[in-house]
Design an enzyme around this catalytic site. Structure first.
Site, PDB file in Angstrom:
ATOM      1  CB  CYS A 113      -0.776  -0.032   1.259  1.00 38.30           C
ATOM      2  SG  CYS A 113      -1.853  -1.663   1.296  1.00 38.30           S
ATOM      3  CG  HIS A 253      -3.157   3.069   2.287  1.00 38.27           C
ATOM      4  ND1 HIS A 253      -3.751   2.746   1.237  1.00 38.27           N
ATOM      5  CD2 HIS A 253      -3.187   1.896   3.078  1.00 38.27           C
ATOM      6  CE1 HIS A 253      -4.032   1.585   1.206  1.00 38.27           C
ATOM      7  NE2 HIS A 253      -3.924   1.108   2.469  1.00 38.27           N
ATOM      8  CG  ASN A 283      -6.826  -1.399   1.673  1.00 34.21           C
ATOM      9  OD1 ASN A 283      -5.936  -0.923   0.694  1.00 34.21           O
ATOM     10  ND2 ASN A 283      -6.120  -1.560   2.845  1.00 34.21           N
TER      11      ASN A 283
HETATM   12  O1  UT7 Z   1      -3.658  -1.592   3.727  1.00 35.31           O
HETATM   13  C1  UT7 Z   1      -2.830  -1.816   4.932  1.00 35.31           C
HETATM   14  C2  UT7 Z   1      -2.756  -2.801   5.338  1.00 35.31           C
HETATM   15  N1  UT7 Z   1      -3.748  -3.509   6.056  1.00 35.31           N
HETATM   16  C3  UT7 Z   1      -4.484  -2.669   7.182  1.00 35.31           C
HETATM   17  O2  UT7 Z   1      -3.995  -1.845   7.488  1.00 35.31           O
HETATM   18  C4  UT7 Z   1      -5.618  -3.622   7.555  1.00 35.31           C
HETATM   19  C5  UT7 Z   1      -5.647  -3.209   9.264  1.00 35.31           C
HETATM   20  N2  UT7 Z   1      -6.684  -3.835   9.826  1.00 35.31           N
HETATM   21  C6  UT7 Z   1      -8.070  -3.618   9.735  1.00 35.31           C
HETATM   22  O3  UT7 Z   1      -8.570  -3.045   8.947  1.00 35.31           O
HETATM   23  C7  UT7 Z   1      -9.146  -4.538  10.853  1.00 35.31           C
HETATM   24  O4  UT7 Z   1      -8.143  -5.155  11.608  1.00 35.31           O
HETATM   25  C8  UT7 Z   1      -9.942  -5.351  10.118  1.00 35.31           C
HETATM   26  C9  UT7 Z   1     -11.129  -4.688   9.649  1.00 35.31           C
HETATM   27  C10 UT7 Z   1      -9.289  -6.427   9.240  1.00 35.31           C
HETATM   28  C11 UT7 Z   1     -10.657  -6.313  11.187  1.00 35.31           C
HETATM   29  O5  UT7 Z   1     -11.368  -5.660  12.254  1.00 35.31           O
HETATM   30  P1  UT7 Z   1     -11.152  -5.530  13.769  1.00 35.31           P
HETATM   31  O6  UT7 Z   1     -11.859  -4.504  14.185  1.00 35.31           O
HETATM   32  O7  UT7 Z   1      -9.567  -5.547  13.868  1.00 35.31           O
HETATM   33  O8  UT7 Z   1     -11.641  -6.982  13.856  1.00 35.31           O
HETATM   34  P2  UT7 Z   1     -11.205  -8.216  14.561  1.00 35.31           P
HETATM   35  O9  UT7 Z   1      -9.908  -8.817  13.565  1.00 35.31           O
HETATM   36  O10 UT7 Z   1     -10.237  -8.052  15.996  1.00 35.31           O
HETATM   37  O11 UT7 Z   1     -12.125  -9.161  14.508  1.00 35.31           O
HETATM   38  C12 UT7 Z   1     -13.259  -9.134  15.615  1.00 35.31           C
HETATM   39  C13 UT7 Z   1     -14.347 -10.019  15.408  1.00 35.31           C
HETATM   40  C14 UT7 Z   1     -13.929 -11.487  15.451  1.00 35.31           C
HETATM   41  O12 UT7 Z   1     -14.775 -12.349  16.143  1.00 35.31           O
HETATM   42  P3  UT7 Z   1     -14.463 -12.734  17.600  1.00 35.31           P
HETATM   43  O13 UT7 Z   1     -13.173 -13.588  17.573  1.00 35.31           O
HETATM   44  O14 UT7 Z   1     -14.620 -11.460  18.452  1.00 35.31           O
HETATM   45  O15 UT7 Z   1     -15.699 -13.643  17.795  1.00 35.31           O
HETATM   46  C15 UT7 Z   1     -13.715 -12.026  13.783  1.00 35.31           C
HETATM   47  O16 UT7 Z   1     -13.914 -13.338  13.636  1.00 35.31           O
HETATM   48  O17 UT7 Z   1     -14.896  -9.858  14.053  1.00 35.31           O
HETATM   49  C16 UT7 Z   1     -14.949 -11.157  13.405  1.00 35.31           C
HETATM   50  N3  UT7 Z   1     -14.920 -10.594  12.056  1.00 35.31           N
HETATM   51  C17 UT7 Z   1     -15.905 -10.414  11.192  1.00 35.31           C
HETATM   52  N4  UT7 Z   1     -17.288 -10.566  11.586  1.00 35.31           N
HETATM   53  C18 UT7 Z   1     -18.117 -10.240  10.425  1.00 35.31           C
HETATM   54  C19 UT7 Z   1     -13.858 -10.614  11.102  1.00 35.31           C
HETATM   55  N5  UT7 Z   1     -14.106 -10.277   9.996  1.00 35.31           N
HETATM   56  C20 UT7 Z   1     -15.520 -10.249  10.211  1.00 35.31           C
HETATM   57  C21 UT7 Z   1     -16.611  -9.941   8.957  1.00 35.31           C
HETATM   58  N6  UT7 Z   1     -17.718  -9.904   9.061  1.00 35.31           N
HETATM   59  N7  UT7 Z   1     -16.267  -9.680   7.914  1.00 35.31           N
END
Ligand code: UT7
Length: 326
Positions: A113, A253, A283
């Site tokens: 990115c 970004h 993204n």
């Molecule tokens: O482009 C540059 C590089 N990339 C980035 O900088 C990405 C940075 N990270 C992010 O944008 C976020 O971490 C994500 C959007 C990827 C994830 O959001 P989060 O708030 O960090 O969620 P998490 O990974 O902590 O997951 C929280 C919960 C989990 O469930 P449990 O374990 O709490 O029951 C996940 O399984 O949300 C769940 N989850 C979802 N639920 C519904 C993860 N993805 C989804 C989804 N729909 N699509």
């Protein structure tokens, strides 16, 4: 010594759209989760017969037209991409051929990115020292072909598109005033596609393990992204002799709206000074900053004389910051 600046921009997307409602039918997710956790409502998705260089070429043609140049005027084409048409030749060389840029060298930068900031940082010094006069820096991605549509934590984020900028010598006091790039490969496994390279190769096993798709530890990246973008932004403003209060617009970004909001809060920036288009495009990795830049220049959001800060963070991990006077 010449100052290097951006004298024309362009962008392109595939016409296909993947909405949050479409994703609800593919993985266990909801529009409410995606919107509240990422700010994304839809993303563009290339068709099976569409590929990265095509979008790069469309964006580059617009940038050339805006700059009042032809393809033959260009000395160097850098394509920042994580999703090349193929391993070899470079997508930059393929774009060079499609544009008919017969006097240019074409090459790729692999910096996820942060690729567009990597590209303009390299080109800035080449223009400043007089090694080249005109360059095209393109960020082009078809990420949806590397996304695992069984992994709900990654497939909701990424979209396709391309943005391009023509860089050229500009008047004293204008153009790129400060720019810097960084990386830390110790975070390799935070965001990677392990299959297909010389380490694992392409085997039945790597395919079965889905190693050819992106894998991401989003949570881990989130904190590093916010810290890195905020720090390098301050450092670059300081180097250029300005403070956050002098900035007219920040184009971060477009990783996640929550990351953008957290960077803005660390920098004490009001919402109206921070550009966001993530709701419509998701993204798009290296393409997100040049696409946003083009949107802002066309709509008049960036005007002559404005001080603009670009900042990026991506897999690698990589990050960078650039201060530009338009
Ligand atoms: O482009 C540059 C590089 N990339 C980035 O900088 C990405 C940075 N990270 C992010 O944008 C976020 O971490 C994500 C959007 C990827 C994830 O959001 P989060 O708030 O960090 O969620 P998490 O990974 O902590 O997951 C929280 C919960 C989990 O469930 P449990 O374990 O709490 O029951 C996940 O399984 O949300 C769940 N989850 C979802 N639920 C519904 C993860 N993805 C989804 C989804 N729909 N699509």
């Amino acid at each position: 010594m010449n100052n290097a600046g951006i004298i024309g921009t362009g962008h392109a997307y595939p016409s296909g759209i993947l909405s949050n409602a479409d994703l609800e039918k593919i993985v266990e997710t909801t529009d409410e989760w995606i919107t509240s956790r990422t700010g994304i409502k839809q993303r563009h998705k290339a068709a099976d017969n569409e590929y990265t260089s095509q979008f790069g070429v469309k964006a580059a043609r617009q940038a050339l037209e805006r700059a009042g140049l032809t393809a033959e005027d260009i000395d160097l084409i850098i394509c920042a991409t994580t999703t090349p048409d193929q391993i070899m030749p470079s997508t930059g060389a393929l774009i060079q051929a499609q544009l008919g840029a017969t006097n240019a060298a074409g090459m790729d930068i692999f910096a996820a990115c942060s690729g567009f900031i990597y590209g303009i940082t390299m080109v800035e010094s080449m223009i400043r020292t007089g090694q080249i006069r005109y360059a095209l820096v393109i960020g082009a991605e078809v990420l949806t072909k590397y996304v695992d549509y069984t992994d709900r934590s990654t497939c909701v984020i990424f979209g396709d598109g391309a943005g391009a900028a023509v860089l050229a010598p500009v008047a004293e006091g204008k153009g790129i005033l400060a720019t810097k790039i960084r990386s830390d490969g110790r975070y390799e496994e935070s965001l990677y596609a392990p299959g297909g390279g010389t380490k694992l190769g392409t085997t039945h096993e790597t395919i079965d393990n889905r190693d050819h798709f992106f894998k991401m530890k989003g949570n881990e990246l989130f904190k590093v992204a916010v810290r890195s973008m905020a720090e390098i932004s301050k450092e670059m403003l300081d180097k250029a002799g300005y403070t956050v209060d002098d900035v007219d617009l920040v184009i971060p970004h477009q990783a996640n709206q929550r990351i953008t909001d957290a960077v803005a809060s660390r920098l004490n920036l009001p919402e109206e000074k921070v550009y966001s288009n993530i709701a419509e495009h998701g993204n798009t990795s290296s393409a997100s900053i040049p696409i946003a830049l083009d949107e802002c220049l066309r709509s008049g959001k960036i005007k002559e004389g404005d001080l603009v800060l670009l900042t990026a963070f991506g897999g690698g991990v990589t990050w960078g910051g650039t201060v530009i006077r338009f």
